[in-house]
Design an enzyme around this catalytic site. Structure first.
Site, PDB file in Angstrom:
ATOM      1  N   VAL A 171       0.937  -1.065  -0.027  1.00 26.85           N
ATOM      2  CA  VAL A 171      -0.228   0.178   0.156  1.00 26.85           C
ATOM      3  C   VAL A 171       0.902   1.210   0.049  1.00 26.85           C
ATOM      4  CG1 VAL A 171      -1.801   1.302   1.096  1.00 26.85           C
ATOM      5  CG2 VAL A 171      -1.802  -1.194   1.223  1.00 26.85           C
ATOM      6  N   PRO A 172       1.219   1.855  -1.142  1.00 25.84           N
ATOM      7  CA  PRO A 172       2.155   2.901  -1.343  1.00 25.84           C
ATOM      8  C   PRO A 172       2.224   4.167  -0.555  1.00 25.84           C
ATOM      9  CG  PRO A 172       0.935   2.572  -3.441  1.00 25.84           C
ATOM     10  CD  PRO A 172       0.227   1.574  -2.251  1.00 25.84           C
ATOM     11  N   CYS A 173       2.198   4.073   0.593  1.00 23.20           N
ATOM     12  CA  CYS A 173       1.951   5.388   1.441  1.00 23.20           C
ATOM     13  C   CYS A 173       3.289   6.286   1.294  1.00 23.20           C
ATOM     14  CB  CYS A 173       1.870   5.129   2.874  1.00 23.20           C
ATOM     15  SG  CYS A 173       3.286   4.107   3.679  1.00 23.20           S
ATOM     16  N   HIS A 174       4.288   5.758   0.546  1.00 22.52           N
ATOM     17  CA  HIS A 174       5.537   6.502   0.109  1.00 22.52           C
ATOM     18  C   HIS A 174       5.131   7.526  -1.026  1.00 22.52           C
ATOM     19  CE1 HIS A 174       5.778   3.111  -2.242  1.00 22.52           C
ATOM     20  NE2 HIS A 174       6.282   3.884  -3.478  1.00 22.52           N
ATOM     21  N   ARG A 175       3.793   7.426  -1.705  1.00 23.48           N
ATOM     22  CA  ARG A 175       3.571   8.234  -2.893  1.00 23.48           C
ATOM     23  C   ARG A 175       2.746   9.412  -2.361  1.00 23.48           C
ATOM     24  NH1 ARG A 175       1.728   2.775  -6.422  1.00 23.48           N
ATOM     25  NH2 ARG A 175       3.813   2.255  -6.467  1.00 23.48           N
TER      26      ARG A 175
END
Length: 176
Positions: free
Chosen positions: A136-140
């Protein structure tokens, strides 16, 4: 629950699977809000053999997909997953999963997408509790104007993930 630890360019990653063969957690070393290791269940070795139970199989698949992601040959991880969280947290995490590879959104963008434009702080808190980093790409998610802001795995790791994806990010940094 069972878990394994795999090496990555970000350091060791702990993968946690539930009894139904879904990825329940992907945690970085020293990650903020990381549960105690005792909650991860027994450690197993991947890759799992042909007789692997569903939990071992999902850990093997997740490890393989992570390796491809870090090699630049995969843009998303699509292993079965079931993060535990409140309905609001899960809605935020679902919104994060829709951010395309190589793109970023602001916390405000995510709040607006959820139809809760004034819930920016709550969105930030939910993002910080994401139990499936990278999947779940929270870095984006970046701050206003593209500023690099809080990341439970640390801003250096966030920057590395954005660079891997060639995603835009600013230079300012703050905690979250």
């Amino acid at each position: 629950m069972i878990h394994t630890v795999v090496d990555s360019p970000l350091g060791p990653l702990t993968l946690v699977a539930d009894d139904e063969g879904r990825l329940a957690g992907l945690y970085m070393q020293d990650q903020r809000y990381r549960p105690a290791d005792e909650r991860f269940g027994p450690a197993v070795t991947v890759p799992a053999g042909p007789d692997a139970d569903p939990a071992e199989a999902v850990l093997t698949e997740a490890a393989d997909q992570l390796q491809e992601y870090f090699a630049g040959t995969r843009r998303s991880l699509d292993v079965p997953h079931a993060p535990l969280g409140t309905p609001f947290q899960r809605a935020v995490w679902d919104a994060l999963a829709r951010i395309p590879y190589g793109e970023t959104r602001t916390y405000t963008d995510v709040a607006r997408e959820l139809g809760r434009p004034t819930a920016v702080r709550a969105v930030g808190a939910a993002i910080g509790r994401n139990p499936l980093c990278v999947v779940v790409p929270c870095h984006r998610v970046v701050g206003a104007g593209g500023a690099l802001t809080g990341y439970a795995g640390g801003l250096v790791r966030k920057q590395r993930l954005l660079e891997l994806e060639n995603a835009p990010a600013g230079r300012a940094a703050s905690g979250c």
